[in-house]
Design a protein around this motif. Structure first.
Motif, PDB file in Angstrom:
ATOM      1  N   GLU A  77       0.797  -1.291  -0.032  1.00  0.00           N
ATOM      2  CA  GLU A  77       0.057   0.113  -0.015  1.00  0.00           C
ATOM      3  C   GLU A  77       1.072   1.354  -0.117  1.00  0.00           C
ATOM      4  O   GLU A  77       0.611   2.350  -0.591  1.00  0.00           O
ATOM      5  CB  GLU A  77      -1.067  -0.131   1.162  1.00  0.00           C
ATOM      6  N   ASP A  78       2.154   1.246   0.643  1.00  0.00           N
ATOM      7  CA  ASP A  78       2.767   2.343   1.085  1.00  0.00           C
ATOM      8  C   ASP A  78       4.027   2.242  -0.239  1.00  0.00           C
ATOM      9  O   ASP A  78       4.894   1.673  -0.131  1.00  0.00           O
ATOM     10  CB  ASP A  78       3.393   2.071   2.278  1.00  0.00           C
ATOM     11  N   PRO A  79       4.147   3.201  -1.105  1.00  0.00           N
ATOM     12  CA  PRO A  79       5.101   3.404  -1.939  1.00  0.00           C
ATOM     13  C   PRO A  79       6.450   3.455  -1.560  1.00  0.00           C
ATOM     14  O   PRO A  79       7.412   3.233  -1.941  1.00  0.00           O
ATOM     15  CB  PRO A  79       4.867   4.405  -3.046  1.00  0.00           C
ATOM     16  N   ILE A  80       6.499   4.416  -0.290  1.00  0.00           N
ATOM     17  CA  ILE A  80       7.863   4.534   0.375  1.00  0.00           C
ATOM     18  C   ILE A  80       8.463   3.422   0.731  1.00  0.00           C
ATOM     19  O   ILE A  80       9.639   3.220   0.664  1.00  0.00           O
ATOM     20  CB  ILE A  80       7.551   5.482   1.478  1.00  0.00           C
ATOM     21  N   ILE A  81       7.498   2.623   1.457  1.00  0.00           N
ATOM     22  CA  ILE A  81       7.969   1.276   1.902  1.00  0.00           C
ATOM     23  C   ILE A  81       8.491   0.633   0.785  1.00  0.00           C
ATOM     24  O   ILE A  81       9.592  -0.418   0.913  1.00  0.00           O
ATOM     25  CB  ILE A  81       6.859   0.337   2.587  1.00  0.00           C
ATOM     26  N   GLU A  82       7.834   0.274  -0.339  1.00  0.00           N
ATOM     27  CA  GLU A  82       8.054  -0.421  -1.488  1.00  0.00           C
ATOM     28  C   GLU A  82       9.603   0.099  -1.977  1.00  0.00           C
ATOM     29  O   GLU A  82      10.322  -1.049  -2.364  1.00  0.00           O
ATOM     30  CB  GLU A  82       6.908  -0.367  -2.505  1.00  0.00           C
ATOM     31  N   ALA A  83       9.687   1.371  -2.118  1.00  0.00           N
ATOM     32  CA  ALA A  83      10.922   2.002  -2.665  1.00  0.00           C
ATOM     33  C   ALA A  83      12.234   1.516  -1.690  1.00  0.00           C
ATOM     34  O   ALA A  83      13.147   0.956  -2.456  1.00  0.00           O
ATOM     35  CB  ALA A  83      10.932   3.327  -2.784  1.00  0.00           C
ATOM     36  N   ARG A  84      11.840   1.512  -0.734  1.00  0.00           N
ATOM     37  CA  ARG A  84      13.064   1.161   0.265  1.00  0.00           C
ATOM     38  C   ARG A  84      13.169  -0.204   0.333  1.00  0.00           C
ATOM     39  O   ARG A  84      14.635  -0.788   0.319  1.00  0.00           O
ATOM     40  CB  ARG A  84      12.510   1.251   1.700  1.00  0.00           C
ATOM     41  N   MET A  85      12.137  -1.221   0.168  1.00  0.00           N
ATOM     42  CA  MET A  85      12.292  -2.667   0.180  1.00  0.00           C
ATOM     43  C   MET A  85      13.172  -2.914  -0.934  1.00  0.00           C
ATOM     44  O   MET A  85      14.094  -3.594  -1.046  1.00  0.00           O
ATOM     45  CB  MET A  85      10.930  -3.236   0.033  1.00  0.00           C
ATOM     46  N   LEU A  86      12.918  -2.262  -2.081  1.00  0.00           N
ATOM     47  CA  LEU A  86      13.549  -2.294  -3.681  1.00  0.00           C
ATOM     48  C   LEU A  86      14.996  -1.964  -3.370  1.00  0.00           C
ATOM     49  O   LEU A  86      15.693  -2.910  -3.910  1.00  0.00           O
ATOM     50  CB  LEU A  86      12.976  -1.929  -4.657  1.00  0.00           C
ATOM     51  N   LYS A  87      15.377  -1.253  -2.539  1.00  0.00           N
ATOM     52  CA  LYS A  87      16.617  -0.729  -2.654  1.00  0.00           C
ATOM     53  C   LYS A  87      17.356  -1.866  -1.896  1.00  0.00           C
ATOM     54  O   LYS A  87      18.732  -2.084  -2.240  1.00  0.00           O
ATOM     55  CB  LYS A  87      16.737   0.787  -2.134  1.00  0.00           C
ATOM     56  N   ILE A  88      17.087  -2.095  -0.837  1.00  0.00           N
ATOM     57  CA  ILE A  88      17.626  -3.186   0.175  1.00  0.00           C
ATOM     58  C   ILE A  88      17.700  -4.429  -0.730  1.00  0.00           C
ATOM     59  O   ILE A  88      18.650  -4.851  -0.617  1.00  0.00           O
ATOM     60  CB  ILE A  88      16.838  -3.341   1.559  1.00  0.00           C
ATOM     61  N   SER A  89      16.651  -4.809  -1.198  1.00  0.00           N
ATOM     62  CA  SER A  89      16.756  -5.956  -1.927  1.00  0.00           C
ATOM     63  C   SER A  89      17.656  -6.432  -3.187  1.00  0.00           C
ATOM     64  O   SER A  89      18.087  -7.228  -3.770  1.00  0.00           O
ATOM     65  CB  SER A  89      15.292  -6.683  -2.187  1.00  0.00           C
TER      66      SER A  89
END
Lengths: 176, 204
Positions: free
Chosen positions: B36-48
């Protein structure tokens, strides 16, 4: 003479290292959990969903934790061996039913035999992450203090049983 | 009546044709929920992106569609929601899967050769090259002086050689002129000319 020997020796040394590198299996990623306490869990049992099994319950005995699933083809290869080990009463085998459906898993055990003292269910693979599972099957040897002593990646084979797992189990059982 | 029938067949055909994808969509897996949260998604992508999928090995957790990676992305998302820092999340992964899970392995005793192996080889190579060159210079300096008779012999040999070379280069020059003439018809004339000038320079 020396002029040719030195580069030749250097070349041979390099060739041997690279050749040895070729025969390494990149899928065998050494687990950082070896000689560390097994991650604790309290999980629902496969056959009796109302009952739970905690990893702490197994303190004081050597046990195998076998990660398995009914969808896992390689599990069928190792399964008869696990049944043998369990039937011979050498070491209790516990199952971690990984990302599976309860009904198909029970059906699968009925078909191929059930070596597990208890199987617990990990439908979302969360405990699997704690144990660093990245392929099924995997088998952990856990000692009396609850320390992981060995991780078998991929199916257990006659060779790995006889050369590694069973001698280790025997050694660990001898310790207090 | 006949006409209408054919039309309705056509309609039926199109209906079925366009229905098939719809049906298969319904049968296939539901598309995974986008967080739901694009900010979390962006951070998740950066880490992964920095994490290796242990199943596919040549893909990052961010790129991979393996089940394993799906699970780890879910795990990362949850840890972000639990206010874990990026370092804590990476440490969580290393604790379970080892340094191999990182695309950027840390510097420690076991990875020393991974980091410095090439540099060590370069240093060994440079030292070897320096030693070889030094030894060669010593050899040149140590070349014995020629006696008078040897010098004459050498001069005679040089003269002979020069005479031979002159003949050879004269015939080569002629050949070059020829190629130049041929080249003048073609587009790559300047290139040819340049190379022939260079050749001449080398010979003289």
């Amino acid at each position: 003479m020396m002029r040719f020997m030195l580069p030749l020796v250097a070349f041979l040394a390099m060739a041997i290292f690279l050749f040895a590198g070729l025969s390494l299996n990149p899928r065998q990623v050494p687990s950082p959990l070896i000689d560390k306490p097994a991650p604790e869990f309290t999980m629902q049992q496969l056959h009796n969903p109302e009952l739970q099994l905690a990893s702490k319950d197994n303190l004081g005995k050597v046990w195998l934790l076998n990660v398995w699933a009914s969808w896992c083809v390689a599990c069928r290869d190792e399964h008869p061996l696990l049944v043998q080990v369990a039937n011979a009463g050498i070491v209790p085998v516990y199952g971690l039913n990984y990302k599976d459906e309860r009904d198909t898993a029970i059906q699968w055990l009925r078909q191929f035999g059930d070596p597990y003292t208890v199987s617990v269910v990990d439908p979302e693979g969360r405990v699997g992450i704690d144990y660093g599972v990245y392929g099924v099957p995997e088998t952990y040897v856990i000692d009396k203090q609850g320390i992981i002593r060995h991780k078998q990646i991929g199916p257990v084979t006659v060779k790995s049983l006889q050369e590694t797992i069973l001698p280790l189990v025997k050694e660990l059982q001898g310790q207090s | 009546m006949h006409h209408l029938n054919r039309l309705s067949y056509l309609a039926l055909f199109f209906l079925v044709f366009f229905m098939i994808p719809q049906i298969s969509f319904a049968i296939g897996k539901e598309a995974p929920l986008v967080a739901e949260d694009p900010i979390i998604e962006a951070r998740m992508l950066k880490i992964s992106e920095d994490l290796r999928c242990l199943v596919c090995q040549n893909e990052s957790i961010a790129d991979s569609r393996a089940d394993f990676s799906n699970d780890l992305r879910r795990e990362i998302r949850e840890q972000i929601k639990a206010n874990k820092t990026d370092e804590e999340i990476l440490e969580f992964m290393v604790e379970r899967y080892g340094d191999f899970v990182l695309y950027d392995p840390p510097l420690k005793a076991t990875t020393f050769f991974l980091w410095f192996g090439p540099l060590i080889l370069l240093v060994i190579g440079s030292i070897t090259l320096m030693l070889v060159l030094k030894r060669r210079r010593v050899q040149v300096e140590e070349a014995p002086e020629l006696s008078e008779s040897e010098r004459k012999q050498a001069e005679a040999l040089m003269d002979q050689e020069e005479a031979g070379n002159m003949k050879a280069s004269a015939s080569l020059d002629r050949a070059e002129v020829k190629t130049e003439e041929v080249a003048s018809d073609t587009e790559n004339k300047p290139k040819k000319k340049a190379s022939s000038v260079k050749n001449k320079g080398n010979k003289e």
